[in-house]
Design a protein around this motif. Sequence first.
Motif, PDB file in Angstrom:
ATOM      1  N   ALA A 191     -27.480  30.398  -4.504  1.00  0.00           N
ATOM      2  CA  ALA A 191     -26.488  29.933  -5.355  1.00  0.00           C
ATOM      3  C   ALA A 191     -25.487  31.039  -5.775  1.00  0.00           C
ATOM      4  O   ALA A 191     -24.444  30.805  -6.051  1.00  0.00           O
ATOM      5  CB  ALA A 191     -27.253  29.176  -6.648  1.00  0.00           C
ATOM      6  N   THR A 192     -26.064  32.325  -6.029  1.00  0.00           N
ATOM      7  CA  THR A 192     -25.381  33.217  -6.677  1.00  0.00           C
ATOM      8  C   THR A 192     -24.843  34.371  -5.749  1.00  0.00           C
ATOM      9  O   THR A 192     -24.013  35.234  -6.066  1.00  0.00           O
ATOM     10  CB  THR A 192     -26.377  34.054  -7.612  1.00  0.00           C
ATOM     11  N   TRP A 193     -25.119  34.384  -4.347  1.00  0.00           N
ATOM     12  CA  TRP A 193     -24.336  35.272  -3.494  1.00  0.00           C
ATOM     13  C   TRP A 193     -24.378  34.875  -1.952  1.00  0.00           C
ATOM     14  O   TRP A 193     -25.037  33.799  -1.757  1.00  0.00           O
ATOM     15  CB  TRP A 193     -25.405  36.628  -3.417  1.00  0.00           C
ATOM     16  N   VAL A 194     -23.756  35.207  -1.217  1.00  0.00           N
ATOM     17  CA  VAL A 194     -23.239  35.108   0.136  1.00  0.00           C
ATOM     18  C   VAL A 194     -23.633  36.357   0.749  1.00  0.00           C
ATOM     19  O   VAL A 194     -22.966  37.526   0.605  1.00  0.00           O
ATOM     20  CB  VAL A 194     -21.854  34.666   0.446  1.00  0.00           C
ATOM     21  N   SER A 195     -24.750  36.610   1.744  1.00  0.00           N
ATOM     22  CA  SER A 195     -24.997  37.581   2.606  1.00  0.00           C
ATOM     23  C   SER A 195     -24.507  37.448   4.077  1.00  0.00           C
ATOM     24  O   SER A 195     -24.555  36.349   4.424  1.00  0.00           O
ATOM     25  CB  SER A 195     -26.425  37.573   2.535  1.00  0.00           C
ATOM     26  N   ALA A 196     -23.789  38.352   4.276  1.00  0.00           N
ATOM     27  CA  ALA A 196     -22.785  38.140   5.666  1.00  0.00           C
ATOM     28  C   ALA A 196     -23.205  39.670   6.501  1.00  0.00           C
ATOM     29  O   ALA A 196     -23.661  40.262   6.002  1.00  0.00           O
ATOM     30  CB  ALA A 196     -21.576  38.004   5.407  1.00  0.00           C
ATOM     31  N   GLU A 197     -22.999  39.180   7.959  1.00  0.00           N
ATOM     32  CA  GLU A 197     -22.781  40.160   9.041  1.00  0.00           C
ATOM     33  C   GLU A 197     -21.642  39.814   9.854  1.00  0.00           C
ATOM     34  O   GLU A 197     -21.302  38.892  10.068  1.00  0.00           O
ATOM     35  CB  GLU A 197     -24.402  40.249   9.799  1.00  0.00           C
ATOM     36  N   LEU A 198     -21.031  40.925  10.122  1.00  0.00           N
ATOM     37  CA  LEU A 198     -19.889  41.024  11.171  1.00  0.00           C
ATOM     38  C   LEU A 198     -19.746  42.024  12.289  1.00  0.00           C
ATOM     39  O   LEU A 198     -20.292  42.867  12.088  1.00  0.00           O
ATOM     40  CB  LEU A 198     -18.554  40.997  10.355  1.00  0.00           C
ATOM     41  N   VAL A 199     -19.187  41.414  13.422  1.00  0.00           N
ATOM     42  CA  VAL A 199     -18.888  42.447  14.476  1.00  0.00           C
ATOM     43  C   VAL A 199     -17.621  42.226  15.012  1.00  0.00           C
ATOM     44  O   VAL A 199     -17.099  41.224  15.161  1.00  0.00           O
ATOM     45  CB  VAL A 199     -19.928  42.232  15.330  1.00  0.00           C
ATOM     46  N   VAL A 200     -16.821  43.380  15.371  1.00  0.00           N
ATOM     47  CA  VAL A 200     -15.795  43.358  16.238  1.00  0.00           C
ATOM     48  C   VAL A 200     -15.951  44.195  17.588  1.00  0.00           C
ATOM     49  O   VAL A 200     -16.553  45.176  17.663  1.00  0.00           O
ATOM     50  CB  VAL A 200     -14.499  44.280  15.329  1.00  0.00           C
ATOM     51  N   ASP A 201     -15.119  43.410  18.586  1.00  0.00           N
ATOM     52  CA  ASP A 201     -15.391  43.996  19.839  1.00  0.00           C
ATOM     53  C   ASP A 201     -14.753  45.564  19.877  1.00  0.00           C
ATOM     54  O   ASP A 201     -14.007  45.921  19.218  1.00  0.00           O
ATOM     55  CB  ASP A 201     -14.494  43.471  20.923  1.00  0.00           C
ATOM     56  N   PRO A 202     -15.619  46.610  20.403  1.00  0.00           N
ATOM     57  CA  PRO A 202     -15.120  47.938  20.340  1.00  0.00           C
ATOM     58  C   PRO A 202     -13.741  48.247  20.864  1.00  0.00           C
ATOM     59  O   PRO A 202     -13.324  48.894  20.237  1.00  0.00           O
ATOM     60  CB  PRO A 202     -16.421  48.635  21.176  1.00  0.00           C
ATOM     61  N   SER A 203     -13.392  47.388  21.597  1.00  0.00           N
ATOM     62  CA  SER A 203     -12.078  47.699  22.317  1.00  0.00           C
ATOM     63  C   SER A 203     -10.970  47.129  21.531  1.00  0.00           C
ATOM     64  O   SER A 203      -9.773  47.571  21.645  1.00  0.00           O
ATOM     65  CB  SER A 203     -11.823  46.997  23.695  1.00  0.00           C
ATOM     66  N   ARG A 204     -11.261  46.242  20.421  1.00  0.00           N
ATOM     67  CA  ARG A 204     -10.413  45.714  19.587  1.00  0.00           C
ATOM     68  C   ARG A 204     -10.330  46.312  18.236  1.00  0.00           C
ATOM     69  O   ARG A 204      -9.740  45.625  17.024  1.00  0.00           O
ATOM     70  CB  ARG A 204     -10.370  44.313  19.571  1.00  0.00           C
TER      71      ARG A 204
END
Length: 315
Positions: free
Chosen positions: A68-81
């Motif tokens: 309710a009080t937070w959003v936990s996230a993970e993200l990744v971008v292609d190494p070539s971009r």
Amino acid sequence: MTAGPLDARTAGAVRGLAARATAADRVAPLSEQPLLWLTDPEPPAVHVCATDASGEVVGYAQADVGAATWVSAELVVDPSRRRTGIGSRLLGRLRSEAAVVPGRTLQVWAHGDLPAARAFAGDAGMVVVRELWRMRLDLTSPRPERPLPQGVRVRPFVPGQDEEAWRRVNSRAFAYHPEQGRMTSNDLRAREAEPWFDPAGFLLAEREGALLGSVWTKVHPSDEGRDDGHAAAVGEIYVVGVDPDAQGLGLGGALTALGLDHLAARGLSSAILYTGAENTVAIRTYTRLGFTKASADVKFGYGTQGSPSGVTMST
């Protein structure tokens, strides 16, 4: 933002993206739970995919929206971009999701605590709010004995029988924990379906028929993709949980020792585990058993957003 499962093609593209990033960075950008939630029918999560003009997935983010009080996230971008604004755009979408509930904060994991991730977070105005240690033990070295408390017996987990009892104790043991304490029956069943699952390495401690705690081990065929120089197969103390009513008996240390014995008996030469840097009690227990800090993952709070050209965010 997309809720629910990704289609098989998109989920496969995300896994391929994560594999490319792992090869480039020597550390996996997405942890186990986000990968399981890619195709989970009812995940407490939303997905964001960044695609280029050809439709190739060049960036991905997942937001855990179950709290309710937070959003936990993970993200990744292609190494070539990288360094083209895709990461900033993904972060902006994550911030929008967090802002759906007034006062809810956004937190983003950076696995391996890499310099590039630090720089990205700093540019976005983010600061470290949590640190997760990865600790390592040489299983070939002598370890101190940690006997079980009197009257406690240990047996293997029985699939189809022990799920609910284990989940109740796990929820009590990790009531303070932002991820582990929220494990659902679906989460548990998803892990039972994974190739690595072995009930012989999932040990339950009972006294007079009551479940007091457990140790769950995992074997990784290879430790590649980490930046600490180890590529051989490695065992993991995956979860150690003790019911609050049974704490103070030394059961946590005894269960950890049994888990290490199981991994050593499988012929493994090293073991790892993860623990929060703030959990000084657990760190003392693991240090006494011979574990040392090998690396860390960090979680950043706050954020900003940008918008690259030529990239589409699927919602």
